[in-house]
Design a protein around this motif. Structure first.
Motif, PDB file in Angstrom:
ATOM      1  N   PRO A  81       0.852  -1.469  -0.101  1.00 16.88           N
ATOM      2  CA  PRO A  81       0.248  -0.005   0.429  1.00 16.88           C
ATOM      3  C   PRO A  81       0.594   1.340   0.196  1.00 16.88           C
ATOM      4  N   GLY A  82       0.691   2.162  -1.069  1.00 20.73           N
ATOM      5  CA  GLY A  82       1.566   3.479  -1.033  1.00 20.73           C
ATOM      6  C   GLY A  82       2.727   3.548  -1.773  1.00 20.73           C
ATOM      7  N   ARG A  83       3.092   2.211  -2.175  1.00 18.54           N
ATOM      8  CA  ARG A  83       4.307   1.886  -3.163  1.00 18.54           C
ATOM      9  C   ARG A  83       5.080   2.478  -2.252  1.00 18.54           C
ATOM     10  N   PRO A  84       6.183   2.339  -0.764  1.00 21.98           N
ATOM     11  CA  PRO A  84       6.962   2.723  -0.637  1.00 21.98           C
ATOM     12  C   PRO A  84       8.142   3.097  -0.954  1.00 21.98           C
ATOM     13  N   ASP A  85       8.625   4.169  -0.341  1.00 22.81           N
ATOM     14  CA  ASP A  85      10.319   4.816  -1.408  1.00 22.81           C
ATOM     15  C   ASP A  85      11.397   3.917  -1.337  1.00 22.81           C
ATOM     16  N   ILE A  86      11.188   3.065  -0.498  1.00 20.10           N
ATOM     17  CA  ILE A  86      12.469   2.533   0.114  1.00 20.10           C
ATOM     18  C   ILE A  86      11.422   1.373   1.493  1.00 20.10           C
ATOM     19  N   VAL A  87      12.172  -0.124   0.890  1.00 20.39           N
ATOM     20  CA  VAL A  87      11.180  -0.854   0.626  1.00 20.39           C
ATOM     21  C   VAL A  87      12.297  -2.045   2.016  1.00 20.39           C
ATOM     22  N   PHE A  88      12.392  -2.730   3.453  1.00 25.37           N
ATOM     23  CA  PHE A  88      13.405  -3.051   3.677  1.00 25.37           C
ATOM     24  C   PHE A  88      12.928  -4.179   4.056  1.00 25.37           C
TER      25      PHE A  88
ATOM     26  N   PHE B  23       8.875   5.722   3.849  1.00 25.41           N
ATOM     27  CA  PHE B  23       8.937   6.227   2.718  1.00 25.41           C
ATOM     28  C   PHE B  23       9.395   8.644   3.107  1.00 25.41           C
ATOM     29  N   VAL B  24       9.766   8.849   1.573  1.00 20.53           N
ATOM     30  CA  VAL B  24      10.707  10.230   2.489  1.00 20.53           C
ATOM     31  C   VAL B  24       9.539  11.203   1.289  1.00 20.53           C
ATOM     32  N   HIS B  25       8.957  12.365   2.929  1.00 21.37           N
ATOM     33  CA  HIS B  25       8.002  12.842   2.447  1.00 21.37           C
ATOM     34  C   HIS B  25       8.365  14.362   2.141  1.00 21.37           C
ATOM     35  N   GLY B  26       8.065  14.940   1.351  1.00 21.24           N
ATOM     36  CA  GLY B  26       7.832  16.314   0.849  1.00 21.24           C
ATOM     37  C   GLY B  26       7.332  16.962   1.354  1.00 21.24           C
ATOM     38  N   CYS B  27       7.446  18.468   2.080  1.00 19.84           N
ATOM     39  CA  CYS B  27       6.587  18.636   3.385  1.00 19.84           C
ATOM     40  C   CYS B  27       5.779  19.096   3.065  1.00 19.84           C
ATOM     41  N   PHE B  28       5.892  19.877   1.429  1.00 20.22           N
ATOM     42  CA  PHE B  28       4.951  20.690   0.769  1.00 20.22           C
ATOM     43  C   PHE B  28       4.129  19.674   0.841  1.00 20.22           C
ATOM     44  N   TRP B  29       3.797  19.210  -0.068  1.00 22.20           N
ATOM     45  CA  TRP B  29       2.719  17.713  -0.429  1.00 22.20           C
ATOM     46  C   TRP B  29       1.995  16.602   0.219  1.00 22.20           C
ATOM     47  N   HIS B  30       3.515  16.664   1.988  1.00 19.80           N
ATOM     48  CA  HIS B  30       2.964  15.812   2.261  1.00 19.80           C
ATOM     49  C   HIS B  30       1.751  16.320   4.223  1.00 19.80           C
ATOM     50  N   ARG B  31       2.092  17.969   3.855  1.00 23.19           N
ATOM     51  CA  ARG B  31       1.682  18.595   5.062  1.00 23.19           C
ATOM     52  C   ARG B  31       2.466  18.389   6.112  1.00 23.19           C
ATOM     53  N   HIS B  32       4.151  18.752   6.029  1.00 26.65           N
ATOM     54  CA  HIS B  32       4.344  18.972   7.727  1.00 26.65           C
ATOM     55  C   HIS B  32       4.247  19.445   8.332  1.00 26.65           C
ATOM     56  N   ALA B  33       3.434  18.906   9.304  1.00 22.20           N
ATOM     57  CA  ALA B  33       2.851  20.355  10.240  1.00 22.20           C
ATOM     58  C   ALA B  33       3.862  20.678  11.396  1.00 22.20           C
ATOM     59  N   GLY B  34       3.767  22.360  11.074  1.00 23.05           N
ATOM     60  CA  GLY B  34       5.118  23.153  12.249  1.00 23.05           C
ATOM     61  C   GLY B  34       6.530  23.047  10.968  1.00 23.05           C
TER      62      GLY B  34
END
Length: 147
Positions: free
Chosen positions: A46-53, A61-72
């Motif tokens: 689910p979500g096609r994770p960026d990196i799988v171990f 998941f390596v999230h961009g703050c703009f697109w994924h709304r990093h709080a604060g």
């Protein structure tokens, strides 16, 4: 009002990548140099994770703050034009992220989120060290932000 015409804005937005982004590649290089091996963008999860171990039963998941709304976070700005459109888009992104992470945890995966600002503020090597330490542990969640 936008500072560029519609065609230019469309071309700019089309150039935004969904995978192999600069923060993601930087983190992967740092992990690989530490001897940590992984798979990329596994479509069966689910979500096609960026990196799988797979060895550790973990995903990142390596999230961009703009697109994924990093709080604060100062990078999580909202465009001035078409505010309603952007709010609904951002809300859908955040809901999708939560849903995918919940499904992964239910399926027995451990989930990590590394925010773009953490890579900028703390450095890629520090982020990779934190992620590597978490991989060797047992906690089901890990989040690294730059705040």
């Amino acid at each position: 009002m936008d500072v560029v015409d519609a065609a230019t804005r469309s071309r700019m937005m089309a150039g935004i990548k969904g995978k192999n982004t600069r923060p993601e590649v930087m983190l992967r290089r740092a992990l690989h140099s530490r001897g940590i091996r992984f798979r990329l963008h596994t479509t069966k999860l689910p979500g096609r994770p960026d990196i799988v171990f797979p060895r550790f039963g973990a995903v990142c998941f390596v999230h961009g703050c703009f697109w994924h709304r990093h709080a604060g976070c100062g990078f999580a700005t909202t465009p001035r034009t078409r505010g309603e459109f952007w709010q609904s888009k951002f809300l859908a992104n955040v809901d999708r992220d939560r849903r995918n992470q919940r499904e992964l945890i239910i399926a027995g995966w451990r989930v990590a989120v590394v925010w773009e600002c953490a890579l900028r503020a703390r450095g890629v090597d520090t982020a990779a060290a934190g992620l590597a330490h978490w991989l060797c542990g047992t906690s089901s969640r890990f989040e690294l932000g730059g705040n």
